[in-house]
Design an enzyme around this catalytic site. Structure first.
Site, short mmCIF file in Angstrom:
data_model
loop_
_atom_site.label_atom_id
_atom_site.label_comp_id
_atom_site.label_asym_id
_atom_site.label_seq_id
_atom_site.Cartn_x
_atom_site.Cartn_y
_atom_site.Cartn_z
N THR A 109 -15.32 -5.10 -44.04
CA THR A 109 -17.69 -4.62 -43.63
C THR A 109 -17.25 -6.58 -43.93
O THR A 109 -18.35 -7.03 -43.08
CB THR A 109 -17.81 -3.98 -44.74
N TYR A 113 -21.24 8.09 -41.99
CA TYR A 113 -22.18 8.55 -41.18
C TYR A 113 -22.03 10.76 -40.86
O TYR A 113 -22.95 10.91 -41.56
CB TYR A 113 -22.24 7.79 -39.73
N TYR A 130 -10.43 3.08 -49.80
CA TYR A 130 -11.50 2.53 -49.78
C TYR A 130 -12.84 3.75 -50.27
O TYR A 130 -13.46 3.42 -48.82
CB TYR A 130 -11.99 1.74 -48.63
N ARG A 147 -22.17 2.71 -48.68
CA ARG A 147 -22.43 2.50 -47.34
C ARG A 147 -22.19 3.27 -46.50
O ARG A 147 -22.20 3.70 -45.48
CB ARG A 147 -21.21 1.22 -47.09
N LYS A 206 -9.38 1.19 -53.02
CA LYS A 206 -10.18 0.46 -53.03
C LYS A 206 -11.60 1.18 -54.18
O LYS A 206 -12.42 1.41 -52.81
CB LYS A 206 -10.37 -0.55 -52.54
N ILE A 245 -10.88 -6.38 -55.13
CA ILE A 245 -10.96 -6.80 -53.60
C ILE A 245 -12.74 -6.98 -53.75
O ILE A 245 -13.00 -6.76 -53.69
CB ILE A 245 -10.39 -5.62 -53.18
#
Length: 297
Positions: free
Chosen positions: A49, A112, A138, A143, A167, A209
């Site tokens: 991202t 979303y 992830y 987000r 992650k 990360i």
């Protein structure tokens, strides 16, 4: 070799530099890659991202992957970010993108759509079946809008071949503890949160990360190595020197903050693709002030 051993330490989710006309600035990307490797990081993550992938075409993504392999030239492992909320589209990318030289694919939970935990499980099961490389989950619910629950992570880790690690960026220490307690021995658990990486490593995570590492690769990789060696006092002392960076990075947006740092360091142009814009003048000045006062060891 498991991801737990090959991706131990500091991975940097690198930015995508742009020219004034918003084409990809490959010369600057090369500088960024060298800056990371010279700074001592253990591996690179491209097309995360932080790389503004929602605004980068598939053709450009392939170009970035291939350029990254060429520039890295085997010096460190490369992880490629491929994700989305259309499972079949992600499957097609996994089949068509150049992944031969990657060690893993980092894939965020579907955003979303907010699927159920069973939907998340089936999404990753489909990705793992299609991917030529291990999948690194992830979890970034602020987000995506949906948490990957610890029980789902453990189920994927134990039941789905090709799911190699996670992650974690949910901010929930109870969830971290459950995953670290119940995951298979060779399952990689790494931090996705610069500001709490030290306590996460103390719990048993294998590294981070990082976003901050783009601008401070030497400092972040040193902090992580110290923490992994159990030298938490020394790691914290160095972390305290760049503590304000973690706030400055995310004052408005990622990667606007880290690109502002890299611009002030002379590594890239301060260009982003809409809907992301450069930092406001006051926050840009805060970054200038920090760098003017910061003294690296």
């Amino acid at each position: 070799m498991s991801l737990k051993s090959s991706l131990r330490g500091t991975g940097v989710a690198i930015v995508t530099p742009f020219n004034e006309d918003h084409t990809i600035d490959f010369e600057a990307l090369g500088k960024i890659i060298d800056f990371q490797i010279d700074g001592g990081i253990e591996y690179l993550v491209t097309l995360g991202t932080t790389g503004e992938t929602p605004t980068i075409s598939k053709e450009e993504q392939v170009q970035i992957i291939e350029y990254t392999y060429e520039k890295v030239a085997g010096r460190v492992p490369v992880v490629v970010g491929i994700g989305g909320n259309n499972t079949q589209a992600v499957v097609e990318q996994l089949k068509s993108f150049p992944l031969e030289k990657a060690v893993a694919v980092l894939s965020s939970a579907p955003y979303y759509s907010k699927p159920s935990q069973e939907g998340i499980y089936q999404h990753y099961k489909a990705l793992a079946a299609a991917s030529p490389k291990p999948i690194l989950l992830y979890n970034v619910p602020h987000r995506t809008g949906k948490n990957i629950d610890a029980e789902t992570v453990i189920r994927l880790a134990k039941e789905v071949p090709g799911i190699g690690g996670i992650k974690e960026a949910c901010g929930n220490f109870t969830q971290f503890a459950k995953i670290l307690r119940d995951a298979p021995q060779d399952f990689l658990v790494t931090s996705g949160e610069d500001d709490i990486a030290i306590p996460q490593i103390a719990m048993g995570m294998q590294g981070v990360i990082t976003v901050a590492g783009n601008a401070f690769p030497k400092e972040v990789s040193t902090i992580v190595r110290l923490a992994l060696e159990g030298k938490f006092k020394e790691a914290t002392a160095l972390n305290n020197k760049i503590l304000d960076v973690f706030t400055l990075l995310f004052n408005e947006n990622n990667p606007a903050g880290v690109k502002a740092f890299l611009f002030e360091k002379g590594l890239i142009k301060n260009e982003l693709r809409l809907p992301v814009v450069p930092l406001s003048a006051p926050n840009q000045q805060k970054i200038k002030d920090f760098l003017n006062s910061y003294k690296a060891d």
